[in-house]
Scaffold this motif. Sequence first.
Motif, PDB file in Angstrom:
ATOM      1  N   VAL A 238       0.850  -1.196   0.000  1.00 24.20           N
ATOM      2  CA  VAL A 238       0.000   0.000   0.000  1.00 24.20           C
ATOM      3  C   VAL A 238       0.882   1.241   0.000  1.00 24.20           C
ATOM      4  O   VAL A 238       1.829   1.343   0.784  1.00 24.20           O
ATOM      5  CB  VAL A 238      -0.932   0.023   1.234  1.00 24.20           C
TER       6      VAL A 238
ATOM      7  N   TYR B 160       0.969   4.473   1.258  1.00 27.35           N
ATOM      8  CA  TYR B 160       0.260   5.262   2.277  1.00 27.35           C
ATOM      9  C   TYR B 160       0.302   6.759   1.989  1.00 27.35           C
ATOM     10  O   TYR B 160      -0.581   7.504   2.432  1.00 27.35           O
ATOM     11  CB  TYR B 160       0.840   4.974   3.663  1.00 27.35           C
TER      12      TYR B 160
ATOM     13  N   SER C  67      -2.754   7.186  -0.251  1.00 31.09           N
ATOM     14  CA  SER C  67      -4.019   6.594   0.191  1.00 31.09           C
ATOM     15  C   SER C  67      -4.638   7.421   1.309  1.00 31.09           C
ATOM     16  O   SER C  67      -3.930   7.954   2.172  1.00 31.09           O
ATOM     17  CB  SER C  67      -3.798   5.159   0.674  1.00 31.09           C
TER      18      SER C  67
ATOM     19  N   ILE D 180      -5.608  -6.718   2.959  1.00 30.68           N
ATOM     20  CA  ILE D 180      -5.209  -7.255   1.653  1.00 30.68           C
ATOM     21  C   ILE D 180      -4.894  -8.744   1.818  1.00 30.68           C
ATOM     22  O   ILE D 180      -4.060  -9.121   2.660  1.00 30.68           O
ATOM     23  CB  ILE D 180      -3.979  -6.515   1.087  1.00 30.68           C
TER      24      ILE D 180
ATOM     25  N   LEU E 179      -7.604   4.121  -2.061  1.00 32.82           N
ATOM     26  CA  LEU E 179      -6.609   3.119  -1.686  1.00 32.82           C
ATOM     27  C   LEU E 179      -5.692   2.901  -2.890  1.00 32.82           C
ATOM     28  O   LEU E 179      -6.158   2.558  -3.978  1.00 32.82           O
ATOM     29  CB  LEU E 179      -7.292   1.814  -1.288  1.00 32.82           C
TER      30      LEU E 179
ATOM     31  N   LEU F 252      -2.473   0.810  -4.431  1.00 32.62           N
ATOM     32  CA  LEU F 252      -1.640  -0.385  -4.305  1.00 32.62           C
ATOM     33  C   LEU F 252      -0.513  -0.345  -5.334  1.00 32.62           C
ATOM     34  O   LEU F 252      -0.716   0.137  -6.458  1.00 32.62           O
ATOM     35  CB  LEU F 252      -2.480  -1.642  -4.508  1.00 32.62           C
TER      36      LEU F 252
END
Length: 432
Positions: A64, A66, A69, A78, A112, A114
């Motif tokens: 992720v 961050y 996000s 996840i 979010l 990724l």
Amino acid sequence: MKNLVLSIMLLVLVADTIGQTVYKVDFVKTADSIQKNTKKEKIFKYYIKGVTDETKKFTVDIEVDYSKSSLAATEYSIDFDQITLKELVDAKTYPFYVNLKPDSLPDRSKKLVLVLKVRDSVGKVVASEYSKEGMEMQIIVDEDPATSEATNNDTLKDYQYLSYVGTNFDLVDGVQANNLFFATNIFLLPPKKKGGWGMYLSLYGNRAFSSIDSASIALRSTGSKRVNDSTVSIYRDQAKSVKTTTSDNIGAFISGLVKMGWMSKETNNIQLYYSPSLEFVWRRTQISTTFKDAMPLDTVNVTDRSPGYPIFAPNSFISKLNEFSFKVGFLGVFIKHENKNISVRVNASVGYSSTYTPYGRIASQTSETTFRPKGDIFFTGRAWLTEAVSGVTLQAEIINYLINPRPLYVVTLSKAIKFNSLGTLFSPITAR
């Protein structure tokens, strides 16, 4: 010298090319929009894919980002099993899961992000000569549509058609739950075209309080004693007279809304309108008089040959009367400030008032049917503050007259309800 520099640059380029890893790993879908649920967890399935000319056992991970996000780590998980690059290439595609946890408090949309990471045997990230655009995936997380719809239904958007149910209270005694307040307000802005008028209509019932008058001193007859056949002694005292006036009002108020140039532009944070008005009020007034802190004053002898004793005033009594008031507000302004969070409306009006009160006999008697008009100049100021989500509304009003001053004030605390939801208050009745 020039040939030497070119040779060195060529050697660096060759060395870099020899050490460059040739692979390509991507998300099958690089963008998606999903919706959370307030009651249960939701699971979303996605895939990654890989192409490579290498046979090294590099591993592929999903992480992720961050920094990009806004979805909190506690709101999701996840589910991904680490896989080697060779296994990914052999499998063509490989699944992973985003588990979205239930959220009882819907909020704004969140994001979010990724990213795919390829690492060597010692855990070092290995770069690729291919583009990295497919190695990042953005997921927009919206609130549950059902929850959003319910929230929108409960939120007061335009404040145009509202009903209010609550209670009156004053600044001395506080909230009195038995003093019912109700109102229905219709607020229509002027049309955008020039020359159009808007309208503000209010049908209401409330209780108005005047200030308590405790400055008067009264002389009272508190007892008597017959001295002889023709003389009676009257005992008198001096007491403080406390009068409290309350008025239960049922009224209808209507005013026009006329644009005032740039001060009424819809883009303004605060809008101002010229607002002439008409108002009718049926006022049921109660005056409660109480005598306190009595002190003996004197004794007076009077001639009285009647067999009985005089009738004396009690320590307290209540007077009641009905009156009807018509008001024409020639000078008036209406101030409006509204957004998705709050509505603030302020109205001030000055004009002529004609009040009809009973006369001829004691005004407190219910048999009174004759009314006499009395003209005056009035001032009225009103303010409404409504919070959009809860509908909690604080309303204040002040009324006074120029020739015969009589200040009245109203303070109410209520809940605003959309007009189309008003029937829910009477569901026990309408269900019959």
